[in-house]
Design an enzyme around this catalytic site. Structure first.
Site, PDB file in Angstrom:
ATOM      1  N   TYR A   6       0.824  -1.220   0.000  1.00 43.41           N
ATOM      2  CA  TYR A   6       0.000   0.000   0.000  1.00 43.41           C
ATOM      3  C   TYR A   6       0.858   1.270   0.000  1.00 43.41           C
ATOM      4  CZ  TYR A   6      -4.072  -2.945   0.343  1.00 43.41           C
ATOM      5  OH  TYR A   6      -5.031  -3.876   0.041  1.00 43.41           O
ATOM      6  N   ASN A  27     -12.772   2.639  -5.883  1.00 40.08           N
ATOM      7  CA  ASN A  27     -11.355   2.988  -5.978  1.00 40.08           C
ATOM      8  C   ASN A  27     -10.847   3.660  -4.703  1.00 40.08           C
ATOM      9  OD1 ASN A  27     -11.712   2.003  -8.502  1.00 40.08           O
ATOM     10  ND2 ASN A  27     -11.634   3.996  -9.535  1.00 40.08           N
ATOM     11  N   ASP A  62      -7.929   5.397  -4.916  1.00 37.18           N
ATOM     12  CA  ASP A  62      -7.088   6.515  -5.355  1.00 37.18           C
ATOM     13  C   ASP A  62      -7.837   7.837  -5.165  1.00 37.18           C
ATOM     14  OD1 ASP A  62      -8.023   5.391  -8.573  1.00 37.18           O
ATOM     15  OD2 ASP A  62      -8.613   7.358  -7.787  1.00 37.18           O
ATOM     16  N   HIS A  87     -14.591   1.568  -0.394  1.00 45.81           N
ATOM     17  CA  HIS A  87     -13.505   0.634  -0.053  1.00 45.81           C
ATOM     18  C   HIS A  87     -12.335   1.328   0.627  1.00 45.81           C
ATOM     19  CE1 HIS A  87     -14.911  -2.452  -3.303  1.00 45.81           C
ATOM     20  NE2 HIS A  87     -15.679  -2.456  -2.254  1.00 45.81           N
ATOM     21  N   CYS A  97       1.028   7.218  15.774  1.00 52.02           N
ATOM     22  CA  CYS A  97      -0.249   7.871  15.481  1.00 52.02           C
ATOM     23  C   CYS A  97      -0.185   9.326  15.926  1.00 52.02           C
ATOM     24  CB  CYS A  97      -1.387   7.167  16.232  1.00 52.02           C
ATOM     25  SG  CYS A  97      -2.936   8.083  16.152  1.00 52.02           S
ATOM     26  N   THR A 133     -15.906  -1.306 -14.000  1.00 53.89           N
ATOM     27  CA  THR A 133     -15.866  -2.306 -12.940  1.00 53.89           C
ATOM     28  C   THR A 133     -16.274  -3.669 -13.506  1.00 53.89           C
ATOM     29  OG1 THR A 133     -16.616  -2.889 -10.706  1.00 53.89           O
ATOM     30  CG2 THR A 133     -18.195  -1.704 -12.093  1.00 53.89           C
ATOM     31  N   SER A 134     -15.614  -4.724 -13.037  1.00 49.78           N
ATOM     32  CA  SER A 134     -15.787  -6.064 -13.630  1.00 49.78           C
ATOM     33  C   SER A 134     -17.022  -6.783 -13.109  1.00 49.78           C
ATOM     34  CB  SER A 134     -14.549  -6.912 -13.320  1.00 49.78           C
ATOM     35  OG  SER A 134     -14.352  -6.994 -11.910  1.00 49.78           O
ATOM     36  N   GLU A 188     -14.919  -3.942 -21.756  1.00 54.56           N
ATOM     37  CA  GLU A 188     -15.366  -5.260 -22.195  1.00 54.56           C
ATOM     38  C   GLU A 188     -16.572  -5.687 -21.377  1.00 54.56           C
ATOM     39  OE1 GLU A 188     -11.552  -6.800 -21.780  1.00 54.56           O
ATOM     40  OE2 GLU A 188     -11.645  -7.037 -19.615  1.00 54.56           O
TER      41      GLU A 188
HETATM   42  N1  APR Z   1     -12.043   1.978 -19.792  1.00 53.14           N
HETATM   43  C1  APR Z   1     -13.154   1.276 -19.381  1.00 53.14           C
HETATM   44  N2  APR Z   1     -13.095   0.093 -18.711  1.00 53.14           N
HETATM   45  C2  APR Z   1     -11.870  -0.400 -18.454  1.00 53.14           C
HETATM   46  C3  APR Z   1     -10.668   0.249 -18.863  1.00 53.14           C
HETATM   47  C4  APR Z   1     -10.801   1.499 -19.556  1.00 53.14           C
HETATM   48  N3  APR Z   1      -9.746   2.184 -19.955  1.00 53.14           N
HETATM   49  N4  APR Z   1      -9.602  -0.495 -18.454  1.00 53.14           N
HETATM   50  C5  APR Z   1     -10.123  -1.585 -17.828  1.00 53.14           C
HETATM   51  N5  APR Z   1     -11.484  -1.532 -17.841  1.00 53.14           N
HETATM   52  C6  APR Z   1     -12.421  -2.483 -17.230  1.00 53.14           C
HETATM   53  C7  APR Z   1     -11.996  -3.917 -17.326  1.00 53.14           C
HETATM   54  O1  APR Z   1     -12.473  -4.489 -18.503  1.00 53.14           O
HETATM   55  C8  APR Z   1     -12.653  -4.535 -16.082  1.00 53.14           C
HETATM   56  O2  APR Z   1     -13.960  -5.005 -16.396  1.00 53.14           O
HETATM   57  O3  APR Z   1     -12.462  -2.182 -15.847  1.00 53.14           O
HETATM   58  C9  APR Z   1     -12.763  -3.368 -15.104  1.00 53.14           C
HETATM   59  C10 APR Z   1     -11.808  -3.431 -13.922  1.00 53.14           C
HETATM   60  O4  APR Z   1     -12.170  -4.541 -13.161  1.00 53.14           O
HETATM   61  P1  APR Z   1     -11.348  -4.950 -11.844  1.00 53.14           P
HETATM   62  O5  APR Z   1      -9.924  -4.943 -12.137  1.00 53.14           O
HETATM   63  O6  APR Z   1     -11.972  -6.201 -11.347  1.00 53.14           O
HETATM   64  O7  APR Z   1     -11.612  -3.744 -10.839  1.00 53.14           O
HETATM   65  P2  APR Z   1     -12.909  -3.435  -9.960  1.00 53.14           P
HETATM   66  O8  APR Z   1     -14.147  -3.929 -10.594  1.00 53.14           O
HETATM   67  O9  APR Z   1     -12.847  -2.009  -9.605  1.00 53.14           O
HETATM   68  O10 APR Z   1     -12.594  -4.316  -8.639  1.00 53.14           O
HETATM   69  C11 APR Z   1     -13.521  -4.275  -7.592  1.00 53.14           C
HETATM   70  O11 APR Z   1     -12.139  -5.668  -6.237  1.00 53.14           O
HETATM   71  O12 APR Z   1     -10.014  -6.201  -5.709  1.00 53.14           O
HETATM   72  C12 APR Z   1     -11.137  -5.598  -5.237  1.00 53.14           C
HETATM   73  O13 APR Z   1     -11.391  -3.890  -3.627  1.00 53.14           O
HETATM   74  C13 APR Z   1     -10.915  -4.136  -4.914  1.00 53.14           C
HETATM   75  O14 APR Z   1     -12.298  -2.221  -5.419  1.00 53.14           O
HETATM   76  C14 APR Z   1     -11.777  -3.411  -5.935  1.00 53.14           C
HETATM   77  C15 APR Z   1     -12.834  -4.433  -6.265  1.00 53.14           C
END
Ligand code: APR
Length: 239
Positions: free
Chosen positions: A61, A97, A99, A114, A141, A182-183, A209
């Site tokens: 981190y 996110n 960030d 998160h 702290c 988000t996936s 995707e």
């Molecule tokens: N534009 C649009 N979509 C995008 C791009 C882009 N440039 N780049 C990647 N993606 C999509 C990918 O296709 C994927 O479906 O963003 C998604 C990212 O998915 P993850 O990596 O699984 O991230 P996220 O869904 O935010 O993860 C959820 O999982 O690991 C934990 O706590 C963590 O907050 C996180 C949570």
């Protein structure tokens, strides 16, 4: 009154994931070059992992916190900030996110479900401390003076996300739900679209995707977040 695809829209809920920050140079989690391709999340992002090997977790981190200093918000972050500022109705922005690119892109009241990289928690006094510095097992702290009690302010697997009550109330009354980058693998965030559908909202997915929950959306906008979010915001502010 804003019309969008034949519907009146007053209250928008936007959920973002790692994909919205990908074009700023921050790795996502599950893409081929993703963080969880390089690290086992069970070694990094659980309370058990932190108890087992805190130095490994601190290093992970700290590195991500430091990386924030070398990246910038992109068009998608800035477009969402513009929507918040100019949309006549309500825009609630919740992000998975950790960030700070939404805020640096101009967004206000970003709901970090998160946690955040630029925040650490003290296990002794329960304070949440804003910092962009490294922490380790000896850090002190600034609130209670206790040392070795600081942990990243990140919601790890097995922990309860922040602000769930507020998020659920917003989903219950939204007219339009938009998920960006988000996936759809991690719950409860992946289930928000169901909450919005129950509320009778229009649902739009923006993703490079197909995701795990694409089928739950009325509309898919497949492509890069920078292009798709900018266009979507233009449409919503067009009236
Ligand atoms: N534009 C649009 N979509 C995008 C791009 C882009 N440039 N780049 C990647 N993606 C999509 C990918 O296709 C994927 O479906 O963003 C998604 C990212 O998915 P993850 O990596 O699984 O991230 P996220 O869904 O935010 O993860 C959820 O999982 O690991 C934990 O706590 C963590 O907050 C996180 C949570």
């Amino acid at each position: 009154m804003t019309q969008f695809n034949g519907r009146t829209v007053n209250r928008i809920v936007i959920l973002t994931g790692a994909g919205v920050s990908a074009e700023s140079g921050l790795a996502t989690f599950r893409d081929s070059d993703g963080l969880w391709e390089k690290h086992d999340p069970m070694d990094i992002a659980t309370p058990e992992a932190f108890a087992r090997d805190p130095d490994l977790v601190y290093r992970f981190y700290n590195a991500r916190r430091n990386q924030l200093k070398s990246v910038s918000p992109n068009v998608a972050h800035r477009s969402l900030a513009r929507l918040q500022a100019e949309f006549p109705g309500e825009v609630f922005l919740v992000t998975q996110n950790v960030d700070d690119l939404h805020e640096r892109g101009g967004s206000v009241q970003v709901c970090h479900m998160h946690g955040e990289l630029n925040s650490v928690l003290c296990k002794a006094c329960s304070s949440a401390i804003r910092t962009s510095k490294d922490i380790d097992g000896h850090s002190t702290c600034p609130e209670c003076g206790g040392s070795g009690k600081l942990r990243p302010d990140i919601v790890w697997f097995g922990e309860i996300p922040y602000h769930m009550g507020k998020i659920e109330r917003r989903l219950e009354t939204c007219d339009l739900f938009i998920a960006v980058g988000t996936s759809g693998v991690v719950y409860p965030a992946a289930g928000f679209v169901q909450g919005a559908l129950l509320a009778g909202a229009m649902t739009v997915e923006v993703n490079r995707e197909v995701s795990e929950v694409t089928g739950s959306f009325h509309q898919q906008r497949q492509g890069l977040a920078t292009d798709q979010v900018r266009n979507l915001v233009e449409e919503l502010l067009a009236d």
